[in-house]
Design a protein around this motif. Structure first.
Motif, PDB file in Angstrom:
ATOM      1  N   MET A 170      43.044  44.193  39.702  1.00 29.28           N
ATOM      2  CA  MET A 170      42.584  44.600  41.156  1.00 29.28           C
ATOM      3  C   MET A 170      41.679  45.682  41.333  1.00 29.28           C
ATOM      4  O   MET A 170      42.180  46.718  41.921  1.00 29.28           O
ATOM      5  CB  MET A 170      43.861  44.576  41.868  1.00 29.28           C
ATOM      6  CG  MET A 170      43.870  44.551  43.564  1.00 29.28           C
ATOM      7  SD  MET A 170      43.584  42.922  44.099  1.00 29.28           S
ATOM      8  CE  MET A 170      45.185  42.149  44.220  1.00 29.28           C
ATOM      9  N   PRO A 171      40.450  45.470  40.994  1.00 31.84           N
ATOM     10  CA  PRO A 171      39.470  46.716  41.002  1.00 31.84           C
ATOM     11  C   PRO A 171      39.134  46.878  42.414  1.00 31.84           C
ATOM     12  O   PRO A 171      38.975  46.085  43.255  1.00 31.84           O
ATOM     13  CB  PRO A 171      38.422  46.233  39.995  1.00 31.84           C
ATOM     14  CG  PRO A 171      38.624  44.714  40.260  1.00 31.84           C
ATOM     15  CD  PRO A 171      39.639  44.275  40.413  1.00 31.84           C
ATOM     16  N   ALA A 189      41.790  46.485  47.800  1.00 36.24           N
ATOM     17  CA  ALA A 189      41.231  46.314  46.379  1.00 36.24           C
ATOM     18  C   ALA A 189      40.989  44.789  46.185  1.00 36.24           C
ATOM     19  O   ALA A 189      41.508  43.908  46.878  1.00 36.24           O
ATOM     20  CB  ALA A 189      42.184  46.749  45.312  1.00 36.24           C
ATOM     21  N   GLY A 190      40.295  44.344  45.050  1.00 36.18           N
ATOM     22  CA  GLY A 190      40.011  43.071  44.753  1.00 36.18           C
ATOM     23  C   GLY A 190      38.879  42.336  45.458  1.00 36.18           C
ATOM     24  O   GLY A 190      37.887  42.871  45.947  1.00 36.18           O
ATOM     25  N   TRP A 191      38.753  41.002  44.897  1.00 28.82           N
ATOM     26  CA  TRP A 191      37.812  39.928  45.522  1.00 28.82           C
ATOM     27  C   TRP A 191      38.477  39.222  46.591  1.00 28.82           C
ATOM     28  O   TRP A 191      39.568  38.939  46.495  1.00 28.82           O
ATOM     29  CB  TRP A 191      37.325  39.129  44.283  1.00 28.82           C
ATOM     30  CG  TRP A 191      36.863  40.063  43.210  1.00 28.82           C
ATOM     31  CD1 TRP A 191      37.317  40.481  42.037  1.00 28.82           C
ATOM     32  CD2 TRP A 191      35.532  40.716  42.876  1.00 28.82           C
ATOM     33  NE1 TRP A 191      36.790  41.066  41.258  1.00 28.82           N
ATOM     34  CE2 TRP A 191      35.343  41.256  41.848  1.00 28.82           C
ATOM     35  CE3 TRP A 191      34.299  40.983  43.964  1.00 28.82           C
ATOM     36  CZ2 TRP A 191      34.325  42.031  41.182  1.00 28.82           C
ATOM     37  CZ3 TRP A 191      33.157  41.370  43.520  1.00 28.82           C
ATOM     38  CH2 TRP A 191      33.147  42.206  42.148  1.00 28.82           C
ATOM     39  N   GLY A 192      37.386  38.609  47.572  1.00 20.88           N
ATOM     40  CA  GLY A 192      37.936  37.545  48.273  1.00 20.88           C
ATOM     41  C   GLY A 192      38.767  38.080  49.340  1.00 20.88           C
ATOM     42  O   GLY A 192      38.976  39.274  49.755  1.00 20.88           O
ATOM     43  N   ARG A 193      39.384  37.027  50.166  1.00 25.62           N
ATOM     44  CA  ARG A 193      40.494  37.393  51.130  1.00 25.62           C
ATOM     45  C   ARG A 193      39.880  38.425  52.093  1.00 25.62           C
ATOM     46  O   ARG A 193      40.713  39.147  52.603  1.00 25.62           O
ATOM     47  CB  ARG A 193      41.519  37.863  50.629  1.00 25.62           C
ATOM     48  CG  ARG A 193      42.112  37.117  49.373  1.00 25.62           C
ATOM     49  CD  ARG A 193      43.137  37.726  48.560  1.00 25.62           C
ATOM     50  NE  ARG A 193      42.504  38.731  47.725  1.00 25.62           N
ATOM     51  CZ  ARG A 193      43.023  40.130  47.633  1.00 25.62           C
ATOM     52  NH1 ARG A 193      43.970  40.584  48.374  1.00 25.62           N
ATOM     53  NH2 ARG A 193      42.394  40.862  47.174  1.00 25.62           N
ATOM     54  N   SER A 194      38.583  38.315  52.621  1.00 24.53           N
ATOM     55  CA  SER A 194      38.044  39.017  53.502  1.00 24.53           C
ATOM     56  C   SER A 194      38.750  39.318  54.852  1.00 24.53           C
ATOM     57  O   SER A 194      38.906  40.044  55.299  1.00 24.53           O
ATOM     58  CB  SER A 194      36.495  38.646  53.793  1.00 24.53           C
ATOM     59  OG  SER A 194      35.743  38.579  52.704  1.00 24.53           O
ATOM     60  N   ASP A 195      39.450  37.930  55.309  1.00 25.61           N
ATOM     61  CA  ASP A 195      39.958  38.060  56.699  1.00 25.61           C
ATOM     62  C   ASP A 195      41.370  38.448  56.350  1.00 25.61           C
ATOM     63  O   ASP A 195      42.319  38.572  57.574  1.00 25.61           O
ATOM     64  CB  ASP A 195      39.874  36.716  57.222  1.00 25.61           C
ATOM     65  CG  ASP A 195      40.337  35.593  56.494  1.00 25.61           C
ATOM     66  OD1 ASP A 195      41.144  35.791  55.422  1.00 25.61           O
ATOM     67  OD2 ASP A 195      40.625  34.517  57.255  1.00 25.61           O
TER      68      ASP A 195
END
Lengths: 66, 199
Positions: B172-173, B141-147
């Protein structure tokens, strides 16, 4: 109960708990994918497995979303 | 589906002859299925009880004119627009301990693509009975923090994808980029296992 060294999440830690279930409770990892000494342990299974010096435990928390 | 000149005939045949089970046709399952069909996987068995809702369109491989239709039917239609030849077994059912083996027994690899936490746990109890490789997801869930979305082997047959932390919540969609990353990693792991390379 003596203190023993085990690997948890690839780090050496000391613990005095006797079973896998007690370790997971201590680590706040009761709701997790669990691997013990290279074997996958399904949820709710193997909690009474005794811990021994040198055991290796890996966990990955189970959270909702998909 | 022909993945083109970048795969050898032997690799293409391994993917063409592969049957992948997908438990759930939401954000993970619909996108994972799309990647598998584009990769030349020939056979899928997909199970989901739900219908397409407007709220699914933020991340799932469906379109506005499919709202209200069973997800497995809409997904089959979309996958056949990519590859009319793909062999699809679709089941409009809730996956349970009672039907799990019947649904996925013929599969070479099975993918966990539920959203519900208890359904994920059920998968981890039932799927090992098949004795086949399993690809599981947790924490998308959520945005960012791909790695922070990573892949971890757990035991001989299980691969886990996700960050192991980010549960869906009001703050935390589940949104397309990060769910898509996890779904693509699941599909990538499936193909790698089939091809005999490191997932």
């Amino acid at each position: 109960m003596g203190v023993m060294k085990i690997r948890y999440q690839s780090k050496v830690i000391e613990t005095s708990v006797a079973t896998l279930g007690a370790l997971l409770a201590e680590m706040g990892a009761r709701n997790a994918v669990v691997e013990m000494n290279g074997d996958f342990i399904p949820p709710g299974k193997g909690l009474d497995r005794p811990l021994a010096e040198g055991d290796s435990i890996e966990v990955f928390a189970i959270v909702g979303g998909g | 589906m022909d993945v083109g000149a970048y795969a050898t005939e032997a690799e293409r045949e391994k993917l063409r002859s592969l049957r992948v089970g997908i438990a759930g046709a939401g954000g993970l399952g619909s996108n994972c299925a799309m990647h598998l069909v584009r990769s030349g996987v020939g056979h899928l068995a997909i199970a989901d009880f739900d219908v397409v809702a407007e709220s699914n369109l933020n991340r799932q491989f469906f379109f506005r004119d499919q709202i209200g239709r069973p997800k497995v039917d809409a997904l089959a239609e979309n996958l056949r627009r990519i590859d009319p030849e793909v062999d699809l077994l679709t089941y409009r059912v809730r996956v349970t301990p009672d039907n799990f083996t019947m649904l996925f027994a013929g599969c070479d690899i099975v993918v966990e693509a539920f959203d519900d936490e208890s359904a994920k746990r059920m998968f981890l109890v039932e799927a090992p009975h098949l004795g086949k490789p399993m690809v599981f997801a947790s924490g998308i869930a959520g945005w960012g923090r791909s790695d922070s979305v990573r892949l971890k082997r757990m035991g001989q047959h299980l691969v886990v994808v996700g960050d192991g932390v980010s549960a869906v919540s009001p703050t935390m969609p589940p949104v397309s980029p990060r769910v898509g990353i996890a779904a693509a990693m699941q599909a990538n792991a499936v193909c790698a296992i089939a091809l005999g390379v490191e997932p």
